[in-house]
Write an enzyme that holds these catalytic residues in place. Structure first.
Site, PDB file in Angstrom:
ATOM      1  N   MET A 172       2.750   1.915  -3.719  1.00  0.00           N
ATOM      2  CA  MET A 172       1.594   2.051  -4.625  1.00  0.00           C
ATOM      3  C   MET A 172       1.270   3.710  -4.545  1.00  0.00           C
ATOM      4  SD  MET A 172      -0.783   0.807  -6.627  1.00  0.00           S
ATOM      5  CE  MET A 172      -0.657  -1.400  -6.370  1.00  0.00           C
ATOM      6  N   GLU A 173       0.758   4.013  -3.151  1.00  0.00           N
ATOM      7  CA  GLU A 173       0.409   5.427  -3.146  1.00  0.00           C
ATOM      8  C   GLU A 173       1.244   6.425  -3.241  1.00  0.00           C
ATOM      9  OE1 GLU A 173      -2.640   5.929  -2.713  1.00  0.00           O
ATOM     10  OE2 GLU A 173      -3.487   3.556  -1.853  1.00  0.00           O
ATOM     11  N   THR A 174       2.275   6.282  -2.358  1.00  0.00           N
ATOM     12  CA  THR A 174       3.844   7.088  -2.743  1.00  0.00           C
ATOM     13  C   THR A 174       4.747   6.961  -3.130  1.00  0.00           C
ATOM     14  OG1 THR A 174       3.607   7.422  -0.015  1.00  0.00           O
ATOM     15  CG2 THR A 174       1.401   8.765  -0.660  1.00  0.00           C
ATOM     16  N   TYR A 196      -7.166  -3.233  -7.802  1.00  0.00           N
ATOM     17  CA  TYR A 196      -6.338  -2.334  -6.656  1.00  0.00           C
ATOM     18  C   TYR A 196      -6.201  -3.289  -6.137  1.00  0.00           C
ATOM     19  CZ  TYR A 196      -4.442   0.271  -3.405  1.00  0.00           C
ATOM     20  OH  TYR A 196      -3.275   1.121  -2.407  1.00  0.00           O
ATOM     21  N   ILE A 217       0.749  -1.262  -0.018  1.00  0.00           N
ATOM     22  CA  ILE A 217       0.035   0.566  -0.081  1.00  0.00           C
ATOM     23  C   ILE A 217       1.151   1.447  -0.296  1.00  0.00           C
ATOM     24  CG2 ILE A 217      -1.534   1.040   1.142  1.00  0.00           C
ATOM     25  CD1 ILE A 217      -3.126  -1.505   2.179  1.00  0.00           C
TER      26      ILE A 217
END
Length: 264
Positions: free
Chosen positions: A124-126, A251, A121
């Site tokens: 993936m996010e940042t 996702y 996560i």
């Protein structure tokens, strides 16, 4: 928004009240809507700093453009993973897990969520905190609350953002993603307000601190039904919990695959 997190803070009465003010699909009625929404925010307990942030917020045209153009979630799983750099996330994720093994082990003991999922996560996010957004959070989330397309979804998060301003956790200038997500793992403000954890023990919750953000992510997943020791691949008990983080099936599958590869 880039990822559709189901709102943890559901203020149904607030959403209904806010919708009494006319929403809009252009900037034309934004300022009038803000003045009306301020009454809703005040009734919800938003204090002077939050109300000032609301008054100063601007219509976020880039947020609206992004909201109308979310192509990546329509990709096939293979293309999605290539576009989002899954190979790099897994390679870097394994190194991060090895380097901070005690930290991730402590999170799993406390919350039951394995390192691979949290690291996937985060990547993936940042890209592990390398880019946490370039849009002002308050303006973005207030704009989406005004916008007619999903006003009822975003209103609780606008209230959350204004309360975070009240608490000093963010300011009107704090930057996040186009849909108002903030910090290392891109929490929506209402979720940040409810699920924030002090991961480094300094007495405050800062989503731009990696330890706090990852502890908060683990806590969120646990509160959404994560079962310690159970699997998280499709068909296994914890796969459905990943949906609570992001509603896009592509996702969810990507996180499950990358998490397993990191945890090998």
């Amino acid at each position: 928004m880039r990822h559709l997190v189901f709102p943890a803070v559901v203020f149904a009465s607030l959403a209904t009240s806010a919708l009494a003010a006319p929403c809009g699909n252009t900037s034309a009625g934004f300022n009038a809507w803000k003045k009306d929404f301020a009454r809703t925010a005040k009734q919800a307990g938003v204090k002077s700093p939050g109300l000032k942030a609301l008054a100063q917020s601007r219509y976020a045209t880039r947020t609206i453009a992004a909201d109308r153009n979310q192509k990546s979630f329509k990709y096939s799983l293979d293309k999605f993973m290539k576009v989002r750099g899954s190979t790099t996330i897994v390679a870097q994720g394994r190194k991060r897990k090895a380097r901070d093994a005690n930290f991730y082990a402590a999170l799993e003991r406390k919350y039951g969520v394995p390192a691979g999922v949290l690291i996937a996560i985060h990547g993936m996010e940042t890209a592990f905190g390398s880019f946490m957004g370039d849009s002002q959070i308050v303006s973005a989330i207030v704009t989406l609350s005004y916008d007619c397309r999903r006003s009822d979804f975003f209103v609780p998060h606008a209230i959350g953002a204004l309360k975070l301003v009240d608490q000093g956790a963010i300011t009107p200038a704090t930057l996040g993603a186009k849909h108002g997500e903030l910090g290392h793992t891109q929490f929506l403000p209402g979720n940040a307000l409810q699920y924030g954890q002090d991961g480094n023990g300094d007495g405050r919750i800062d989503f731009y601190n990696q330890a706090d953000a990852l502890a908060s992510t683990a806590y969120y997943l646990r509160k959404k039904g994560w079962r310690p020791g159970k699997g998280y691949q499709p068909g296994e008990p914890n796969f459905r919990v990943i949906k609570e983080w992001n509603a896009a099936t592509v996702y969810q599958k990507a996180i499950a695959i990358m998490g397993a590869q990191i945890d090998r």
